[in-house]
Design an enzyme around this catalytic site. Structure first.
Site, PDB file in Angstrom:
ATOM      1  N   SER A   1       0.756  -1.341  -0.114  1.00  0.00           N
ATOM      2  CA  SER A   1      -0.230   0.082   0.112  1.00  0.00           C
ATOM      3  C   SER A   1       0.743   1.355   0.012  1.00  0.00           C
ATOM      4  CB  SER A   1      -1.036   0.040   1.102  1.00  0.00           C
ATOM      5  OG  SER A   1      -2.124   0.580   0.609  1.00  0.00           O
TER       6      SER A   1
ATOM      7  N   HIS B   1      -7.576  -5.934   0.233  1.00  0.00           N
ATOM      8  CA  HIS B   1      -6.543  -4.964   0.367  1.00  0.00           C
ATOM      9  C   HIS B   1      -5.429  -5.400   1.800  1.00  0.00           C
ATOM     10  CE1 HIS B   1      -3.997  -1.437  -0.133  1.00  0.00           C
ATOM     11  NE2 HIS B   1      -4.101  -0.984   1.203  1.00  0.00           N
TER      12      HIS B   1
ATOM     13  N   LYS C   1       4.135   1.970  -2.427  1.00  0.00           N
ATOM     14  CA  LYS C   1       4.426   3.200  -3.159  1.00  0.00           C
ATOM     15  C   LYS C   1       5.971   3.511  -2.747  1.00  0.00           C
ATOM     16  CE  LYS C   1      -0.246   5.254  -1.970  1.00  0.00           C
ATOM     17  NZ  LYS C   1      -1.108   4.631  -2.790  1.00  0.00           N
TER      18      LYS C   1
ATOM     19  N   TRP D   1     -10.168   0.264  -5.296  1.00  0.00           N
ATOM     20  CA  TRP D   1      -9.523   1.675  -4.732  1.00  0.00           C
ATOM     21  C   TRP D   1      -8.063   1.602  -5.383  1.00  0.00           C
ATOM     22  CZ3 TRP D   1     -11.126   6.114  -3.169  1.00  0.00           C
ATOM     23  CH2 TRP D   1     -10.147   7.234  -2.615  1.00  0.00           C
TER      24      TRP D   1
HETATM   25  C1  GTR Z   1      -5.456   4.504   1.775  1.00  0.00           C
HETATM   26  C2  GTR Z   1      -5.043   5.136   0.619  1.00  0.00           C
HETATM   27  C3  GTR Z   1      -4.041   4.454  -0.321  1.00  0.00           C
HETATM   28  C4  GTR Z   1      -3.328   3.504   0.311  1.00  0.00           C
HETATM   29  C5  GTR Z   1      -3.642   2.910   1.654  1.00  0.00           C
HETATM   30  C6  GTR Z   1      -2.795   2.302   2.661  1.00  0.00           C
HETATM   31  O1  GTR Z   1      -6.116   5.294   2.459  1.00  0.00           O
HETATM   32  O2  GTR Z   1      -6.034   6.068  -0.132  1.00  0.00           O
HETATM   33  O3  GTR Z   1      -3.395   5.134  -1.289  1.00  0.00           O
HETATM   34  O4  GTR Z   1      -1.962   3.761   0.658  1.00  0.00           O
HETATM   35  O5  GTR Z   1      -4.301   4.041   2.380  1.00  0.00           O
HETATM   36  O6  GTR Z   1      -1.648   2.654   2.759  1.00  0.00           O
HETATM   37  O7  GTR Z   1      -3.223   1.479   3.199  1.00  0.00           O
END
Ligand code: GTR
Length: 426
Positions: free
Chosen positions: A265, A406, A269, A356
């Site tokens: 996540s 996720h 990045k 998402w």
């Molecule tokens: C979310 C965000 C994502 C992702 C995620 C995470 O809220 O919008 O870009 O990075 O968090 O890090 O779990």
């Protein structure tokens, strides 16, 4: 008009205003706009990259500069580290592992308290060990059920799993993220794991920079006003990963030529940005990194530039805000971030219910990065269509769409270990 009618009217107008300011989120493939991806092989002066030398010497540095300036922000140059091994246990995890803890900081800079690295070495095989390096969300003590790991000291956001009280983790949070780390599996396959709590580098909230590396490395400290092209939090965390690598290069237990950097996540990045900049990372793995990670911004599917900049204004640099709702104007897209990792092996993983993060946009970015791998004679994904769930594909670029949410699962780790085995020739 009665006073309570007036109150209702004011509330109604405020709602309408708020709603109209909320970024629109699209989950309909049919509504993905037409877009043209920037060509990774076309230099800013329009010249076309012909071969690997031209890529490495000309285009790669040019692209890195654009990502620095427009997306993540420029970090200061490399500073020497200092470190101290704070604990070693030759019989950790019921005798399965050697556990080490190391504090790493910047030499001569006492404004930053440094970061604590947890290392597990397998007891099978011989050192130096190939290693997975990744930042964690919930503290080193969350990655395994091991009562002896030092509990993270720094600010931590509350989380669903619990055990964080007044922004500090407690004993109750030990092992709380073990599912996502699969330490036993990693060790059984003969790999070492090195991990650091990302909040040691900089706490993850808007303004958190004042308590971390960015303030500590700036002459004006907490009074710094960042220029629009200076580093955001993702760049700071990535800087931390490179300093972690500086340490690993000095540790005789670690095979520094075989370090895979991994992240989930927002930390996916971060792993990509660290891997793009620092060629010492031999493999780069992105797990569900989404917007600002592996997913193409121009698709505007799921999270958008505007949504991410509004929710997390501290992650990217000031310049990136210019592109809210204007993805087509970003001079790069995320396939070019992936391409910066070439010719090193890269793995991109998505999850089927994680819309998402735009799984298809992640696949298409990996696909569009292939042309750069081809310059080096390396086969990328080896498929043209997105594979069905739970079907890993790819050679120098690995990809899978895991069924589910996720997160990081044992299935994901199995693929990363197989991929590492293949490329590390084990
Ligand atoms: C979310 C965000 C994502 C992702 C995620 C995470 O809220 O919008 O870009 O990075 O968090 O890090 O779990």
């Amino acid at each position: 008009m009665k006073i309570n009618h007036l109150v209702i009217l004011v509330f109604f107008c405020a709602e309408v205003l708020l709603f109209s300011q909320k970024p629109m989120i699209n989950y309909d493939e049919g509504k993905v706009p037409q877009y043209v991806l920037p060509d990774p092989l076309k230099m800013e002066n329009e010249a076309l990259v012909k071969d690997e030398q031209m890529w490495m010497k000309k285009r790669r540095p040019e692209l890195l500069k654009i990502f620095e300036k427009e997306v993540y922000g420029k970090a200061p140059s490399k500073k020497p580290i200092a470190y101290k091994v704070t604990s070693i246990d030759a019989n950790a995890l019921a005798g399965k592992a050697i556990r080490k803890e190391v504090t790493i900081w910047l030499k001569g800079n006492n404004k930053w308290q440094g970061m604590n690295m947890l290392i597990y070495l397998p007891k099978k095989g011989n050192k130096p060990y190939p290693t997975f390096l990744g930042l964690n969300f919930l503290g080193n003590h969350s990655v395994a059920n091991d009562p002896w790991i030092t509990i993270a000291q720094r600010w931590m956001r509350g989380n669903k799993i619990g055990g964080v009280i007044s922004s500090r983790p407690t004993e109750a949070s030990r092992g709380s993220d073990a599912e996502r780390w699969q330490v036993d599996m990693i060790l059984d396959r003969g790999y070492a794991l090195a991990t650091i709590y990302y909040g040691d580098i900089e706490p993850d909230f808007d303004g958190g920079w004042r308590y971390g590396l960015r303030a500590a490395m700036s002459r004006k400290g907490t009074n710094t006003v960042f220029k629009p092209d200076q580093w955001g939090a993702i760049s700071a965390w990535a800087y931390g990963l490179s300093r972690a690598m500086d340490y690993l290069e000095q540790d005789p237990d670690i095979d520094a030529k075989k370090v895979a950097v991994i992240g989930h996540s927002r930390l996916g990045k971060t792993a990509l940005w660290a891997g793009a900049q620092d060629e010492r990372f031999a493999i780069v793995i992105s797990n569900d990194s989404g917007e600002g990670g592996a997913a193409l911004a121009r698709r505007r599917f799921g999270e958008t530039t505007e949504a991410i900049n509004k929710s997390f204004p501290h992650w990217f640099c000031g310049n990136f805000k210019k592109y809210n709702g204007k993805e087509d104007l970003i001079p790069v897209d995320q396939h070019e971030l992936l391409a910066l990792i070439a010719p090193r092996p890269l793995y991109v993983a998505s999850a089927s219910e994680d819309l998402w993060a735009d799984p298809k946009g992640e696949f298409l970015a990996a696909k569009a990065a292939e042309q750069v791998y081809k310059l080096f004679g390396k086969e990328g994904l080896g498929v043209d269509e997105m594979p069905p769930v739970n079907t890993p594909v790819g050679n120098f670029i690995g990809y899978h769409l895991r069924q589910g949410k996720h997160t990081v699962t044992a299935f994901d780790w199995e693929q990363y270990l197989n991929f590492a085995d293949r490329h590390f020739k084990r």
